[in-house]
Design a protein around this motif. Structure first.
Motif, PDB file in Angstrom:
ATOM      1  N   MET A 143       0.841  -1.197   0.000  1.00  0.00           N
ATOM      2  CA  MET A 143       0.000   0.000   0.000  1.00  0.00           C
ATOM      3  C   MET A 143       0.869   1.237   0.000  1.00  0.00           C
ATOM      4  SD  MET A 143      -1.525   0.310   3.915  1.00  0.00           S
ATOM      5  CE  MET A 143      -2.431   1.791   3.496  1.00  0.00           C
ATOM      6  N   SER A 144       0.300   2.338  -0.452  1.00  0.00           N
ATOM      7  CA  SER A 144       0.981   3.621  -0.425  1.00  0.00           C
ATOM      8  C   SER A 144       0.312   4.497   0.628  1.00  0.00           C
ATOM      9  CB  SER A 144       0.922   4.289  -1.802  1.00  0.00           C
ATOM     10  OG  SER A 144      -0.422   4.447  -2.212  1.00  0.00           O
ATOM     11  N   LEU A 145       0.898   5.666   0.892  1.00  0.00           N
ATOM     12  CA  LEU A 145       0.382   6.552   1.930  1.00  0.00           C
ATOM     13  C   LEU A 145       0.068   7.926   1.362  1.00  0.00           C
ATOM     14  CD1 LEU A 145       2.798   5.756   4.910  1.00  0.00           C
ATOM     15  CD2 LEU A 145       0.465   4.936   4.582  1.00  0.00           C
ATOM     16  N   THR A 146      -0.895   8.587   1.970  1.00  0.00           N
ATOM     17  CA  THR A 146      -1.200   9.966   1.604  1.00  0.00           C
ATOM     18  C   THR A 146      -0.092  10.883   2.121  1.00  0.00           C
ATOM     19  OG1 THR A 146      -2.436  10.392   3.643  1.00  0.00           O
ATOM     20  CG2 THR A 146      -3.676   9.492   1.770  1.00  0.00           C
ATOM     21  N   TYR A 147      -0.063  12.092   1.611  1.00  0.00           N
ATOM     22  CA  TYR A 147       0.929  13.075   2.058  1.00  0.00           C
ATOM     23  C   TYR A 147       0.795  13.331   3.554  1.00  0.00           C
ATOM     24  CZ  TYR A 147       3.476  17.502   2.388  1.00  0.00           C
ATOM     25  OH  TYR A 147       4.340  18.491   2.748  1.00  0.00           O
ATOM     26  N   ASP A 148      -0.452  13.418   4.034  1.00  0.00           N
ATOM     27  CA  ASP A 148      -0.670  13.657   5.470  1.00  0.00           C
ATOM     28  C   ASP A 148      -0.082  12.535   6.315  1.00  0.00           C
ATOM     29  OD1 ASP A 148      -1.929  16.022   4.952  1.00  0.00           O
ATOM     30  OD2 ASP A 148      -3.976  15.254   5.202  1.00  0.00           O
ATOM     31  N   LYS A 149      -0.239  11.278   5.859  1.00  0.00           N
ATOM     32  CA  LYS A 149       0.323  10.145   6.593  1.00  0.00           C
ATOM     33  C   LYS A 149       1.855  10.170   6.572  1.00  0.00           C
ATOM     34  CE  LYS A 149      -2.988   7.589   8.344  1.00  0.00           C
ATOM     35  NZ  LYS A 149      -3.096   7.387   9.803  1.00  0.00           N
ATOM     36  N   LEU A 150       2.419  10.564   5.434  1.00  0.00           N
ATOM     37  CA  LEU A 150       3.872  10.681   5.353  1.00  0.00           C
ATOM     38  C   LEU A 150       4.387  11.727   6.338  1.00  0.00           C
ATOM     39  CD1 LEU A 150       4.414  10.555   1.480  1.00  0.00           C
ATOM     40  CD2 LEU A 150       5.044   8.796   3.144  1.00  0.00           C
ATOM     41  N   LEU A 151       3.680  12.847   6.407  1.00  0.00           N
ATOM     42  CA  LEU A 151       4.050  13.887   7.367  1.00  0.00           C
ATOM     43  C   LEU A 151       3.930  13.384   8.797  1.00  0.00           C
ATOM     44  CD1 LEU A 151       2.561  17.286   6.101  1.00  0.00           C
ATOM     45  CD2 LEU A 151       4.969  16.636   6.307  1.00  0.00           C
ATOM     46  N   GLN A 152       2.859  12.636   9.071  1.00  0.00           N
ATOM     47  CA  GLN A 152       2.640  12.089  10.407  1.00  0.00           C
ATOM     48  C   GLN A 152       3.805  11.179  10.816  1.00  0.00           C
ATOM     49  OE1 GLN A 152      -1.201  10.204  10.862  1.00  0.00           O
ATOM     50  NE2 GLN A 152      -0.598   9.126  12.719  1.00  0.00           N
ATOM     51  N   ILE A 153       4.274  10.358   9.879  1.00  0.00           N
ATOM     52  CA  ILE A 153       5.390   9.467  10.180  1.00  0.00           C
ATOM     53  C   ILE A 153       6.680  10.253  10.374  1.00  0.00           C
ATOM     54  CG2 ILE A 153       6.880   7.668   9.214  1.00  0.00           C
ATOM     55  CD1 ILE A 153       4.403   6.425   7.956  1.00  0.00           C
ATOM     56  N   SER A 154       6.976  11.168   9.460  1.00  0.00           N
ATOM     57  CA  SER A 154       8.235  11.908   9.552  1.00  0.00           C
ATOM     58  C   SER A 154       8.283  12.760  10.816  1.00  0.00           C
ATOM     59  CB  SER A 154       8.448  12.779   8.307  1.00  0.00           C
ATOM     60  OG  SER A 154       7.441  13.769   8.191  1.00  0.00           O
ATOM     61  N   GLU A 155       7.173  13.413  11.165  1.00  0.00           N
ATOM     62  CA  GLU A 155       7.149  14.237  12.379  1.00  0.00           C
ATOM     63  C   GLU A 155       7.266  13.367  13.619  1.00  0.00           C
ATOM     64  OE1 GLU A 155       3.626  16.578  12.082  1.00  0.00           O
ATOM     65  OE2 GLU A 155       4.438  17.866  10.490  1.00  0.00           O
ATOM     66  N   GLY A 156       6.598  12.205  13.604  1.00  0.00           N
ATOM     67  CA  GLY A 156       6.677  11.310  14.751  1.00  0.00           C
ATOM     68  C   GLY A 156       8.073  10.761  14.972  1.00  0.00           C
ATOM     69  N   LEU A 157       8.810  10.562  13.891  1.00  0.00           N
ATOM     70  CA  LEU A 157      10.177  10.045  13.984  1.00  0.00           C
ATOM     71  C   LEU A 157      11.214  11.153  14.129  1.00  0.00           C
ATOM     72  CD1 LEU A 157      10.048   7.197  11.298  1.00  0.00           C
ATOM     73  CD2 LEU A 157       9.713   7.025  13.773  1.00  0.00           C
ATOM     74  N   GLY A 158      10.751  12.396  14.079  1.00  0.00           N
ATOM     75  CA  GLY A 158      11.672  13.522  14.271  1.00  0.00           C
ATOM     76  C   GLY A 158      12.595  13.778  13.108  1.00  0.00           C
ATOM     77  N   ILE A 159      12.122  13.479  11.879  1.00  0.00           N
ATOM     78  CA  ILE A 159      12.937  13.711  10.691  1.00  0.00           C
ATOM     79  C   ILE A 159      12.092  14.470   9.662  1.00  0.00           C
ATOM     80  CG2 ILE A 159      14.352  11.660  11.050  1.00  0.00           C
ATOM     81  CD1 ILE A 159      12.642  10.216   8.967  1.00  0.00           C
ATOM     82  N   ASN A 160      12.740  14.948   8.600  1.00  0.00           N
ATOM     83  CA  ASN A 160      11.970  15.593   7.545  1.00  0.00           C
ATOM     84  C   ASN A 160      11.624  14.581   6.448  1.00  0.00           C
ATOM     85  OD1 ASN A 160      14.214  15.470   5.696  1.00  0.00           O
ATOM     86  ND2 ASN A 160      15.068  17.278   6.700  1.00  0.00           N
TER      87      ASN A 160
END
Length: 202
Positions: free
Chosen positions: A44-61
């Motif tokens: 599966m792929s992810l929406t932009y919002d989900k990608l942001l959610q992951i990157s922010e949660g992991l503390g990376i861009n």
């Protein structure tokens, strides 16, 4: 022609590089383990919002999330020695930072000796946030550690704390004397030291 890395292999590489399980990523990001597993297996792929959610949660861009580490096939053999009082000094209202081993660039772990000057969290200003994790060991004096989500905790000489530094945090000295701590910050950010120095710049 270079192959464009897939999200799944980037996420898996990032997770393994940091020693995270899928459950660890779930706790940091709030994204379901089943979803993360499907992404890693290209189901599966992810929406932009989900990608942001992951990157922010992991503390990376996002760029770091979507990039594979460069493998040159060569083992690193870097070394840096700091003698007493050597390093890069940065002075701020709350802390004096002495960055150690600064000649090594793009390191993922930044050691700092910090003098804690502030005595009042009310005058400290906004709590600090940055990517990665942080370990603090009190070398001299005592500090009160203030963070989001937790009640303040006092650390005397020899005490230590390990936190997710994406969580707001700040340290204030207790008593008439400044406190001295060893801080070690780590992050997937390839320029963590530069990011920290910019964050605390006057």
């Amino acid at each position: 022609m270079s192959k464009q890395p897939k999200l799944g292999e980037c996420l898996k590489a990032l997770r393994r590089r940091n020693g995270w399980t899928l459950q660890d990523v779930n706790k940091r990001t709030g994204v379901a383990v089943s979803t993360l597993s499907k992404v890693e297996n290209d189901q599966m792929s992810l929406t932009y919002d989900k990608l942001l959610q992951i990157s922010e949660g992991l503390g990376i861009n996002l760029a770091e999330l979507l990039a594979l580490p460069v493998d040159t096939g060569l083992a690193l053999a870097r070394r840096s020695v700091s003698k007493p009082d050597e390093g890069l000094l940065q002075t701020t209202p709350n802390y004096d930072y002495l960055y150690l081993c600064t000649e090594i660039q793009r390191k993922r772990m930044v050691p700092v000796i910090a003098r804690v000057k502030s005595r009042d969290i009310g005058e400290f200003g906004p709590l600090v946030r940055h990517s990665g994790e942080e370990f603090i060991y009190v070398l001299d004096g005592a500090i009160d550690v203030h963070t989001d989500h937790y009640a303040p905790v006092r650390l005397e000489k020899g005490g230590s704390i390990y936190i997710d530094s994406t969580m707001g945090h700040g340290y204030v000295a207790v008593g008439p004397q400044d406190a001295t701590v060893l801080a070690v910050c780590s992050s997937p950010d390839p320029d963590l030291e530069g990011t920290l120095r910019s964050l605390f710049a006057m």
